[in-house]
Motif scaffolding. Sequence first.
Motif, PDB file in Angstrom:
ATOM      1  N   ASP A 150      62.841  22.165  62.272  1.00 37.17           N
ATOM      2  CA  ASP A 150      61.900  22.962  61.474  1.00 37.17           C
ATOM      3  C   ASP A 150      61.703  24.364  62.046  1.00 37.17           C
ATOM      4  O   ASP A 150      61.029  24.535  63.061  1.00 37.17           O
ATOM      5  CB  ASP A 150      60.549  22.225  61.400  1.00 37.17           C
ATOM      6  N   ASN A 152      59.894  26.740  60.819  1.00 42.80           N
ATOM      7  CA  ASN A 152      58.498  27.208  60.725  1.00 42.80           C
ATOM      8  C   ASN A 152      57.675  26.694  61.903  1.00 42.80           C
ATOM      9  O   ASN A 152      56.961  27.467  62.551  1.00 42.80           O
ATOM     10  CB  ASN A 152      57.854  26.732  59.416  1.00 42.80           C
ATOM     11  N   VAL A 171      63.643  23.707  56.816  1.00 42.42           N
ATOM     12  CA  VAL A 171      62.227  23.795  56.410  1.00 42.42           C
ATOM     13  C   VAL A 171      61.819  22.525  55.662  1.00 42.42           C
ATOM     14  O   VAL A 171      62.653  21.811  55.120  1.00 42.42           O
ATOM     15  CB  VAL A 171      61.927  25.008  55.482  1.00 42.42           C
ATOM     16  N   ASP A 176      56.949  24.830  52.881  1.00 46.18           N
ATOM     17  CA  ASP A 176      57.523  26.172  52.957  1.00 46.18           C
ATOM     18  C   ASP A 176      57.254  27.004  51.698  1.00 46.18           C
ATOM     19  O   ASP A 176      57.267  28.225  51.747  1.00 46.18           O
ATOM     20  CB  ASP A 176      59.039  26.066  53.208  1.00 46.18           C
ATOM     21  N   GLU A 200      54.094  23.133  59.400  1.00 40.10           N
ATOM     22  CA  GLU A 200      55.352  23.244  58.642  1.00 40.10           C
ATOM     23  C   GLU A 200      55.274  24.364  57.603  1.00 40.10           C
ATOM     24  O   GLU A 200      56.277  24.709  56.970  1.00 40.10           O
ATOM     25  CB  GLU A 200      55.671  21.908  57.938  1.00 40.10           C
ATOM     26  N   CYS A 201      54.068  24.944  57.413  1.00 37.46           N
ATOM     27  CA  CYS A 201      53.928  26.086  56.483  1.00 37.46           C
ATOM     28  C   CYS A 201      54.616  27.303  57.093  1.00 37.46           C
ATOM     29  O   CYS A 201      54.802  27.386  58.316  1.00 37.46           O
ATOM     30  CB  CYS A 201      52.461  26.436  56.274  1.00 37.46           C
ATOM     31  N   ASN A 202      54.938  28.283  56.257  1.00 41.82           N
ATOM     32  CA  ASN A 202      55.603  29.478  56.796  1.00 41.82           C
ATOM     33  C   ASN A 202      54.629  30.338  57.603  1.00 41.82           C
ATOM     34  O   ASN A 202      53.404  30.229  57.457  1.00 41.82           O
ATOM     35  CB  ASN A 202      56.307  30.264  55.682  1.00 41.82           C
TER      36      ASN A 202
END
Length: 314
Positions: A150, A152, A171, A176, A200-202
């Motif tokens: 990952d 991010n 991602v 994402d 895991e979000c940008n």
Amino acid sequence: MESKELIEEIIRLKNEKKAIILGHYYQIPEIQDISDYIGDSLALANYAQKTDCELIVFCGVHFMAETAKILNPSKKVILPDLEAGCSLADSCLAEKLAEFKKKYPDAMVVSYINCTAEVKALSDLICTSGNAEKLIREIPENQQIIFAPDKNLGAYLNRVTGRNMILWDGVCEVHDILTVEKVLNLKIQNKDALLIAHPECNGAVLELADFVGSTNAMLKFVKNSSCKKFIVATETGIIHQMEKENPDKEFIVVAPDESCACNDCRYMKLNTLEKLYNCLLHEKPEIILSKELIDKAVIPIERMLEMSRKAGLI
Ligand code: 13P
Ligand code: SF4
């Protein structure tokens, strides 16, 4: 069968077979409520390692059930739908990672638990969103690290720890796509709310967050906070637990676009009560892994669990 009847049958079969049901927070509410334990990936791996039950029913995605099997090779691990995959695991083929490793012969490989057993077997250490920061901080600063899959989470870890890990380009397709525009709009409309986000979000979304953490950590944060309103940047399944634990608080989900009111993970949501019932009844689909693969993959997972225990995380 109606839901009520299915639930009764699932409980009956579970007791009859002395099975344990482990469920992730992104499962549908009915499955969360029927699970013996629910948790984030770290807690679930810990429960899976500790259970005495010979039959483990894993209500989550494939890599989670695989982890349970790796930790319990002699036990039977089943999951309601074998197709419940993960875009992160799909993004990182073991052969490709093996090639990539050759470019950095001195680097160690730290892999996020959202990866296949084959990738785990190529890794030196596994981490989850619940322990990644602590574990990375324990690795000597001069040690080069490849972080997969990952990017991010990896970039977030680089930012908070000041490291410069080499990132695999994968991602989570659910996290994402949450945009900074959506988050900002919600923040403007709800000035009294706190933004909580999964790592895991940008990066642009994470920079705006008041709190970043695993599903368990987000639940803990909400419970301990005096704030009454939260903008939640993660998969929708978690809202069920948040509302259950905090009936006096309000939760606003960050939706990916106007036409969609939800951020459902299409893999997590493949599991249904009916499939869970059939899976318990027939004791399949089952996770089958070779001994050779298990013997390799278990090393970095056990290392993670041991480090997490020492750090008081589990
Ligand atoms: P955690 O529950 O460990 O935070 O992970 C979320 C996830 O990616 C599950 O797919
Ligand atoms: Fe994978 Fe993302 Fe679904 Fe989690 S939410 S299982 S990381 S695709």
